[in-house]
Design a protein around this motif. Structure first.
Motif, PDB file in Angstrom:
ATOM      1  N   ALA A 132       0.827  -1.208   0.000  1.00 48.70           N
ATOM      2  CA  ALA A 132       0.000   0.000   0.000  1.00 48.70           C
ATOM      3  C   ALA A 132       0.862   1.260   0.000  1.00 48.70           C
ATOM      4  N   THR A 133       1.890   1.263   0.821  1.00 51.62           N
ATOM      5  CA  THR A 133       2.761   2.433   0.923  1.00 51.62           C
ATOM      6  C   THR A 133       3.481   2.711  -0.389  1.00 51.62           C
ATOM      7  N   LEU A 134       4.056   1.684  -0.977  1.00 52.62           N
ATOM      8  CA  LEU A 134       4.790   1.870  -2.223  1.00 52.62           C
ATOM      9  C   LEU A 134       3.872   2.349  -3.345  1.00 52.62           C
ATOM     10  N   ILE A 135       2.685   1.788  -3.424  1.00 52.57           N
ATOM     11  CA  ILE A 135       1.759   2.212  -4.477  1.00 52.57           C
ATOM     12  C   ILE A 135       1.298   3.646  -4.249  1.00 52.57           C
ATOM     13  N   VAL A 136       0.865   3.950  -3.034  1.00 55.57           N
ATOM     14  CA  VAL A 136       0.336   5.289  -2.750  1.00 55.57           C
ATOM     15  C   VAL A 136       1.420   6.357  -2.922  1.00 55.57           C
ATOM     16  N   PHE A 137       2.583   6.162  -2.306  1.00 52.42           N
ATOM     17  CA  PHE A 137       3.627   7.174  -2.423  1.00 52.42           C
ATOM     18  C   PHE A 137       4.176   7.254  -3.844  1.00 52.42           C
ATOM     19  N   GLY A 138       4.262   6.128  -4.534  1.00 51.00           N
ATOM     20  CA  GLY A 138       4.706   6.147  -5.919  1.00 51.00           C
ATOM     21  C   GLY A 138       3.772   6.969  -6.798  1.00 51.00           C
ATOM     22  N   VAL A 139       2.472   6.734  -6.646  1.00 53.15           N
ATOM     23  CA  VAL A 139       1.495   7.497  -7.426  1.00 53.15           C
ATOM     24  C   VAL A 139       1.540   8.978  -7.051  1.00 53.15           C
ATOM     25  N   LEU A 140       1.641   9.279  -5.766  1.00 53.27           N
ATOM     26  CA  LEU A 140       1.726  10.687  -5.349  1.00 53.27           C
ATOM     27  C   LEU A 140       2.977  11.370  -5.915  1.00 53.27           C
ATOM     28  N   LEU A 141       4.114  10.672  -5.917  1.00 55.02           N
ATOM     29  CA  LEU A 141       5.321  11.245  -6.520  1.00 55.02           C
ATOM     30  C   LEU A 141       5.127  11.472  -8.016  1.00 55.02           C
ATOM     31  N   LEU A 142       4.506  10.542  -8.673  1.00 58.29           N
ATOM     32  CA  LEU A 142       4.252  10.687 -10.104  1.00 58.29           C
ATOM     33  C   LEU A 142       3.330  11.873 -10.371  1.00 58.29           C
ATOM     34  N   VAL A 143       2.274  12.006  -9.597  1.00 63.36           N
ATOM     35  CA  VAL A 143       1.328  13.116  -9.777  1.00 63.36           C
ATOM     36  C   VAL A 143       1.993  14.461  -9.512  1.00 63.36           C
ATOM     37  N   THR A 144       2.767  14.563  -8.425  1.00 63.66           N
ATOM     38  CA  THR A 144       3.417  15.849  -8.136  1.00 63.66           C
ATOM     39  C   THR A 144       4.480  16.183  -9.177  1.00 63.66           C
ATOM     40  N   SER A 145       5.136  15.172  -9.730  1.00 63.21           N
ATOM     41  CA  SER A 145       6.123  15.461 -10.772  1.00 63.21           C
ATOM     42  C   SER A 145       5.429  15.943 -12.043  1.00 63.21           C
ATOM     43  N   LEU A 146       4.274  15.368 -12.373  1.00 63.43           N
ATOM     44  CA  LEU A 146       3.516  15.852 -13.537  1.00 63.43           C
ATOM     45  C   LEU A 146       3.014  17.272 -13.309  1.00 63.43           C
ATOM     46  N   TRP A 147       2.615  17.565 -12.070  1.00 63.59           N
ATOM     47  CA  TRP A 147       2.223  18.934 -11.707  1.00 63.59           C
ATOM     48  C   TRP A 147       3.410  19.872 -11.916  1.00 63.59           C
ATOM     49  N   SER A 148       4.576  19.498 -11.454  1.00 64.46           N
ATOM     50  CA  SER A 148       5.777  20.319 -11.620  1.00 64.46           C
ATOM     51  C   SER A 148       6.130  20.515 -13.090  1.00 64.46           C
ATOM     52  N   LEU A 149       5.997  19.464 -13.865  1.00 64.59           N
ATOM     53  CA  LEU A 149       6.323  19.563 -15.287  1.00 64.59           C
ATOM     54  C   LEU A 149       5.340  20.466 -16.027  1.00 64.59           C
ATOM     55  N   ALA A 150       4.070  20.385 -15.684  1.00 62.55           N
ATOM     56  CA  ALA A 150       3.054  21.195 -16.349  1.00 62.55           C
ATOM     57  C   ALA A 150       3.074  22.641 -15.881  1.00 62.55           C
ATOM     58  N   ARG A 151       3.452  22.866 -14.632  1.00 64.50           N
ATOM     59  CA  ARG A 151       3.476  24.207 -14.036  1.00 64.50           C
ATOM     60  C   ARG A 151       4.841  24.434 -13.389  1.00 64.50           C
ATOM     61  N   PRO A 152       5.872  24.744 -14.191  1.00 65.10           N
ATOM     62  CA  PRO A 152       7.229  24.819 -13.649  1.00 65.10           C
ATOM     63  C   PRO A 152       7.433  25.883 -12.569  1.00 65.10           C
ATOM     64  N   GLY A 153       6.523  26.818 -12.441  1.00 61.10           N
ATOM     65  CA  GLY A 153       6.647  27.827 -11.391  1.00 61.10           C
ATOM     66  C   GLY A 153       5.903  27.472 -10.124  1.00 61.10           C
ATOM     67  N   ALA A 154       5.361  26.273 -10.041  1.00 56.67           N
ATOM     68  CA  ALA A 154       4.620  25.836  -8.854  1.00 56.67           C
ATOM     69  C   ALA A 154       5.610  25.310  -7.817  1.00 56.67           C
ATOM     70  N   VAL A 155       6.094  26.196  -6.987  1.00 61.34           N
ATOM     71  CA  VAL A 155       7.121  25.850  -6.004  1.00 61.34           C
ATOM     72  C   VAL A 155       6.615  24.796  -5.022  1.00 61.34           C
ATOM     73  N   GLY A 156       5.340  24.830  -4.720  1.00 61.31           N
ATOM     74  CA  GLY A 156       4.770  23.870  -3.780  1.00 61.31           C
ATOM     75  C   GLY A 156       4.940  22.429  -4.221  1.00 61.31           C
ATOM     76  N   SER A 157       4.943  22.196  -5.517  1.00 61.39           N
ATOM     77  CA  SER A 157       5.114  20.824  -6.000  1.00 61.39           C
ATOM     78  C   SER A 157       6.507  20.299  -5.695  1.00 61.39           C
ATOM     79  N   GLU A 158       7.503  21.165  -5.736  1.00 61.28           N
ATOM     80  CA  GLU A 158       8.872  20.741  -5.418  1.00 61.28           C
ATOM     81  C   GLU A 158       8.998  20.415  -3.934  1.00 61.28           C
ATOM     82  N   TYR A 159       8.388  21.243  -3.093  1.00 59.88           N
ATOM     83  CA  TYR A 159       8.366  20.919  -1.667  1.00 59.88           C
ATOM     84  C   TYR A 159       7.560  19.647  -1.425  1.00 59.88           C
ATOM     85  N   GLY A 160       6.533  19.440  -2.245  1.00 56.77           N
ATOM     86  CA  GLY A 160       5.756  18.204  -2.158  1.00 56.77           C
ATOM     87  C   GLY A 160       6.614  16.976  -2.397  1.00 56.77           C
TER      88      GLY A 160
END
Length: 124
Positions: free
Chosen positions: A41-69
């Motif tokens: 459960a941990t690996l799946i949930v955190f893996g998906v969350l990392l993937l989602v936040t990285s896509l957020w960062s890629l789509a919105r490169p000025g979203a500093v919160g995603s990097e802290y995420g």
């Protein structure tokens, strides 16, 4: 010379692409790694969350919160083998530790560039 908002390029920051790959690897790792239910459960949930936040960062490169995420998720993933009791499953634990360190390091490494892009986009 400062970059303008029109100079901000989406889908280009290498740190976010690496975190996306790490997130996908982490989410899929229970397929080939011995785990228990907590590790899976941990690996799946955190893996998906990392993937989602990285896509957020890629789509919105000025979203500093995603990097802290990335960094926060990396810390939580790093400590999860001990907190959730799967440190005895070496493959799952090492996946958590390595992926966590990579997420923290690359998230914090991307913060200055993301902050600069944010300032350029909003004009401060």
């Amino acid at each position: 010379m400062a970059r303008g908002a029109s100079d901000v390029k989406t889908w280009t920051r290498w740190q976010d692409w690496v975190v996306a790959v790490v997130g996908a690897y982490t989410a899929l790792s229970p397929i080939w790694t011995a785990t228990n239910s907590a590790a899976t459960a941990t690996l799946i949930v955190f893996g998906v969350l990392l993937l989602v936040t990285s896509l957020w960062s890629l789509a919105r490169p000025g979203a500093v919160g995603s990097e802290y995420g990335h960094a926060v998720l990396g810390v939580l993933l790093f400590v999860s083998p001990w907190v959730l009791g799967y440190a005895a499953f070496a493959g799952a634990a090492w996946t958590s530790w390595v992926a966590g360190v990579i997420a923290v390091a690359l998230g914090l490494l991307a913060v200055p560039e993301s902050a600069r892009m944010h300032r350029a986009a909003v004009g401060h």
